[in-house]
Design a protein around this motif. Sequence first.
Motif, PDB file in Angstrom:
ATOM      1  N   LYS A  59      23.730  50.893  41.093  1.00  0.00           N
ATOM      2  CA  LYS A  59      23.353  52.236  41.574  1.00  0.00           C
ATOM      3  C   LYS A  59      21.834  52.329  41.660  1.00  0.00           C
ATOM      4  O   LYS A  59      21.124  51.877  40.759  1.00  0.00           O
ATOM      5  N   SER A  90      30.304  55.727  39.269  1.00  0.00           N
ATOM      6  CA  SER A  90      29.156  56.604  39.501  1.00  0.00           C
ATOM      7  C   SER A  90      29.160  57.660  38.409  1.00  0.00           C
ATOM      8  O   SER A  90      30.050  57.673  37.556  1.00  0.00           O
ATOM      9  N   SER A 102      24.873  54.340  45.960  1.00  0.00           N
ATOM     10  CA  SER A 102      25.366  55.565  45.335  1.00  0.00           C
ATOM     11  C   SER A 102      26.144  55.302  44.047  1.00  0.00           C
ATOM     12  O   SER A 102      26.433  56.212  43.288  1.00  0.00           O
ATOM     13  N   ALA A 103      26.513  54.063  43.813  1.00  0.00           N
ATOM     14  CA  ALA A 103      27.337  53.773  42.632  1.00  0.00           C
ATOM     15  C   ALA A 103      27.125  52.318  42.223  1.00  0.00           C
ATOM     16  O   ALA A 103      26.530  51.532  42.972  1.00  0.00           O
TER      17      ALA A 103
END
Length: 405
Positions: free
Chosen positions: A300, A319, A344-345
């Motif tokens: 991330k 996440s 994003s993760a």
Amino acid sequence: METERGPGAGLRQRIFEVLEHGRRREPASRAADWLLVLLVLADVAATVAYTVPDIAASQGAALQLLDRICVSVFAVEYVGRIWTAPEHPLLRRRTPLSARLRFAATPLMVIDALALLPLVLELLFPRNELMLLTRLVRFLKLARYSPALATIGRLIASERRALLACVIIFIGALLAAAATMYAVEGSVQPDKLGDMPKAMWWAASMLAKIGGGDLAPPLTTLGRIIAAITVMLGIGCFALPVAIIGRGFYEEIRRRDFVVTFAMVARVPLFARLDAAAIVDLVAILRARTVPSGTTIIRKGERGDAMYLIASGRVQVESAAGSAVLEEGEFFGEMALLSREPRSATVTAVRPTDLLVLDANDFLRLVERLPDIGAKVRAVAKERRLAPVTNATGGTLGGNDGTRQ
Ligand code: CMP
């Protein structure tokens, strides 16, 4: 045109997948691979051993039997591959006969056919030394299982201009060395350097440094200088192609942990509707990466540089909102590439996983060139952005819909 889909079609499809690596890590596929590799090695070892008179006398019958067994299996394998050829996504539009003929002409199938040739020859002619050579061709069957070997043809094709330049440089150096030596020592050593062909043989031997006892040592000072320069030119002439092939080889090996096959790419749901030509392009640009369980593939917050397709295995997306599991056939890592935002993760392999990796530039080009794929990937990314990640272990989020068909 659809090919025949008679009662055996399901079986044919299954055998095709096993033989052509449609599914990586599938036990049947692996078992077939191992069996064939072991038989190739055993057969080559038996062939070599058979040339030793003592061994041939004591173990001849056993070695012959081993050879017969290996060849029978290779024959069954060959027939199986030819029979299942109409299942090949590239050949599906052809009639079964034309698909089989086309498949039989592919390089690996030609090698397979050559591997069976000794069987036919042995039936027609009595045993001779040439037979040994033809039997050793079977070793080439291993090309199917080595990512590095499988790509060497492509490597030579892609570096052909550079390699051709090397050949021209070599011929130039050969002619220059031969002509100067002929001019300087042609009259001093007429038997060894008295004409251009002789001088060219001398130059070739010097360039390749294979000179044996019969190679004329230069007798004049100028001749020695020319010989010294020729040897140095020789080093350059050989170092150049070695460097070109070596670099390409290294890059290919780094790129591919396993052989990416047509069938493997065609099975990815995202690419299900692509035509054969597009899949061929993808096979060339996809990298193959194998990661052990526990490996973090994406972190991330990092910059996105590639998108990943799961050829086999399983990953966990994590996440702040929770976690989700993605399975074989699904993809990840697309969001950062589309939005140009950080990852994003965090994505971690929870099983040993085979990934097909599409570099960012290739991904963007693909999305542009094939709007359908672009739309599908965007839809999944959008859904993932909206969907809060759940803690469901078996549940997949925003991965299946729209991609599996
Ligand atoms: P990216 O942001 O590039 O890197 C992390 C990846 O995890 C992301 O792309 C998606 O592919 C994946 N991902 C993020 N959120 C989800 C979600 N809710 N469900 C499934 N996968 C997701």
